[in-house]
Design a protein around this motif. Sequence first.
Motif, PDB file in Angstrom:
ATOM      1  N   UNK A 237       0.826  -1.208   0.000  1.00 30.71           N
ATOM      2  CA  UNK A 237       0.000   0.000   0.000  1.00 30.71           C
ATOM      3  C   UNK A 237       0.857   1.254   0.000  1.00 30.71           C
ATOM      4  N   UNK A 238       1.945   1.237   0.769  1.00 27.53           N
ATOM      5  CA  UNK A 238       2.837   2.402   0.809  1.00 27.53           C
ATOM      6  C   UNK A 238       3.530   2.603  -0.527  1.00 27.53           C
ATOM      7  N   UNK A 239       3.986   1.511  -1.152  1.00 28.54           N
ATOM      8  CA  UNK A 239       4.664   1.626  -2.438  1.00 28.54           C
ATOM      9  C   UNK A 239       3.705   2.085  -3.536  1.00 28.54           C
ATOM     10  N   UNK A 240       2.448   1.676  -3.465  1.00 24.92           N
ATOM     11  CA  UNK A 240       1.482   2.125  -4.464  1.00 24.92           C
ATOM     12  C   UNK A 240       1.259   3.631  -4.391  1.00 24.92           C
ATOM     13  N   UNK A 241       1.323   4.189  -3.200  1.00 26.21           N
ATOM     14  CA  UNK A 241       1.199   5.645  -3.065  1.00 26.21           C
ATOM     15  C   UNK A 241       2.378   6.342  -3.747  1.00 26.21           C
ATOM     16  N   UNK A 242       3.591   5.795  -3.578  1.00 23.85           N
ATOM     17  CA  UNK A 242       4.755   6.374  -4.250  1.00 23.85           C
ATOM     18  C   UNK A 242       4.644   6.234  -5.767  1.00 23.85           C
ATOM     19  N   UNK A 243       4.169   5.079  -6.235  1.00 23.37           N
ATOM     20  CA  UNK A 243       4.027   4.858  -7.677  1.00 23.37           C
ATOM     21  C   UNK A 243       2.956   5.778  -8.256  1.00 23.37           C
ATOM     22  N   UNK A 244       1.899   6.031  -7.498  1.00 22.17           N
ATOM     23  CA  UNK A 244       0.833   6.928  -7.958  1.00 22.17           C
ATOM     24  C   UNK A 244       1.371   8.324  -8.232  1.00 22.17           C
ATOM     25  N   UNK A 245       2.274   8.790  -7.411  1.00 16.33           N
ATOM     26  CA  UNK A 245       2.861  10.124  -7.630  1.00 16.33           C
ATOM     27  C   UNK A 245       3.719  10.144  -8.892  1.00 16.33           C
ATOM     28  N   UNK A 246       4.388   9.026  -9.202  1.00 18.36           N
ATOM     29  CA  UNK A 246       5.189   8.941 -10.430  1.00 18.36           C
ATOM     30  C   UNK A 246       4.289   9.018 -11.661  1.00 18.36           C
ATOM     31  N   UNK A 247       3.164   8.295 -11.630  1.00 18.29           N
ATOM     32  CA  UNK A 247       2.230   8.305 -12.752  1.00 18.29           C
ATOM     33  C   UNK A 247       1.643   9.701 -12.956  1.00 18.29           C
ATOM     34  N   UNK A 248       1.220  10.328 -11.868  1.00 17.10           N
ATOM     35  CA  UNK A 248       0.636  11.668 -11.964  1.00 17.10           C
ATOM     36  C   UNK A 248       1.659  12.680 -12.477  1.00 17.10           C
ATOM     37  N   UNK A 249       2.904  12.576 -12.024  1.00 14.85           N
ATOM     38  CA  UNK A 249       3.940  13.506 -12.465  1.00 14.85           C
ATOM     39  C   UNK A 249       4.263  13.325 -13.944  1.00 14.85           C
ATOM     40  N   UNK A 250       4.295  12.082 -14.419  1.00 12.78           N
ATOM     41  CA  UNK A 250       4.584  11.847 -15.839  1.00 12.78           C
ATOM     42  C   UNK A 250       3.475  12.400 -16.732  1.00 12.78           C
ATOM     43  N   UNK A 251       2.216  12.250 -16.315  1.00 11.09           N
ATOM     44  CA  UNK A 251       1.108  12.811 -17.093  1.00 11.09           C
ATOM     45  C   UNK A 251       1.142  14.333 -17.083  1.00 11.09           C
ATOM     46  N   UNK A 252       1.488  14.928 -15.945  1.00  9.99           N
ATOM     47  CA  UNK A 252       1.550  16.384 -15.851  1.00  9.99           C
ATOM     48  C   UNK A 252       2.668  16.943 -16.754  1.00  9.99           C
ATOM     49  N   UNK A 253       3.829  16.300 -16.735  1.00  6.06           N
ATOM     50  CA  UNK A 253       4.922  16.754 -17.586  1.00  6.06           C
ATOM     51  C   UNK A 253       4.602  16.576 -19.067  1.00  6.06           C
ATOM     52  N   UNK A 254       3.890  15.496 -19.393  1.00  6.95           N
ATOM     53  CA  UNK A 254       3.514  15.286 -20.792  1.00  6.95           C
ATOM     54  C   UNK A 254       2.546  16.355 -21.277  1.00  6.95           C
ATOM     55  N   UNK A 255       1.599  16.740 -20.431  1.00  5.03           N
ATOM     56  CA  UNK A 255       0.645  17.776 -20.817  1.00  5.03           C
ATOM     57  C   UNK A 255       1.331  19.136 -20.941  1.00  5.03           C
ATOM     58  N   UNK A 256       2.273  19.409 -20.089  1.00  2.00           N
ATOM     59  CA  UNK A 256       2.987  20.680 -20.164  1.00  2.00           C
ATOM     60  C   UNK A 256       3.829  20.772 -21.433  1.00  2.00           C
ATOM     61  N   UNK A 257       4.436  19.648 -21.818  1.00  2.00           N
ATOM     62  CA  UNK A 257       5.288  19.651 -23.014  1.00  2.00           C
ATOM     63  C   UNK A 257       4.481  19.781 -24.298  1.00  2.00           C
ATOM     64  N   UNK A 258       3.203  19.383 -24.242  1.00  2.00           N
ATOM     65  CA  UNK A 258       2.346  19.488 -25.426  1.00  2.00           C
ATOM     66  C   UNK A 258       1.454  20.723 -25.372  1.00  2.00           C
TER      67      UNK A 258
END
Length: 258
Positions: A237-258
């Motif tokens: 459960x703790x690791x999934x919270x860390x992975x969730x932040x990675x997914x959200x950050x990658x989507x945010x950076x992708x939207x900013x670059x486009x």
Amino acid sequence: MAQSAHDRRRINGPEESFPPIFDDDDEDITLNTQRSRAPGDIRPIFLQPGLISQANGSAYIETEKTKIACAVYGPRQSKTTTYSEKGRLNVEVKFTPFSCTRRRAPMRDAEDRSIGVAIHQAIVSSIRLELFPKSTIDVFITIIENDGIEGCIASGSLAASTALADAGIEMLGLVASCSAAIVGDEIQLDPSEAEARASTGSVILACMPALDSITSIWQSGQMSADMALKVILLQLNTRCIDIHSIVAQSLLEHRKSN
């Protein structure tokens, strides 16, 4: 006219040949289960959305020796004639012939279908299918390199959830997934193929950390209920919270670059 002694219809073998050497299945193979990371650490994650331009949404994920590409098409009108108030999610998984140690046949087998069912179960509850009546959302996952079924299911769920978000499909939340294996008396997160084969049991957790809800639990091997709860609540459960932040950050950076 005398006939030639050479038979042109027959393909003769080489003059010198050697018998093929096959792996001895009866031979005990010592698995290399030594980890370069701590038991509670996961492999580094590289996640890039939007790599397949022809798809409505896509994602590529790489965790050391596990490499997966995912493409999402839809929502589009369902081919079935019956009316359905909720949309349908279709998940298809394919291995490339060079993804495993031994070359795989290009045809789908039971392993492809079992991974597809596990990923479908992990992400289907996060999608608002009631907004897409008589529609189908197709998720195509290609496993480029395989380092264990547990890693394929966890990484495939991450890639599928990221690709769905990249396609702009309404979701309740992003799905994060992580696996663990019991090797001896130790709990090892994100096991490789060798570690999973040497383990007595494994469990894969898929959840939506933003809503604090679990979407899927996939367990195999011998594991008591108390041990499974300990692995899920204290570590996965703790690791999934860390992975969730990675997914959200990658989507945010992708939207900013486009």
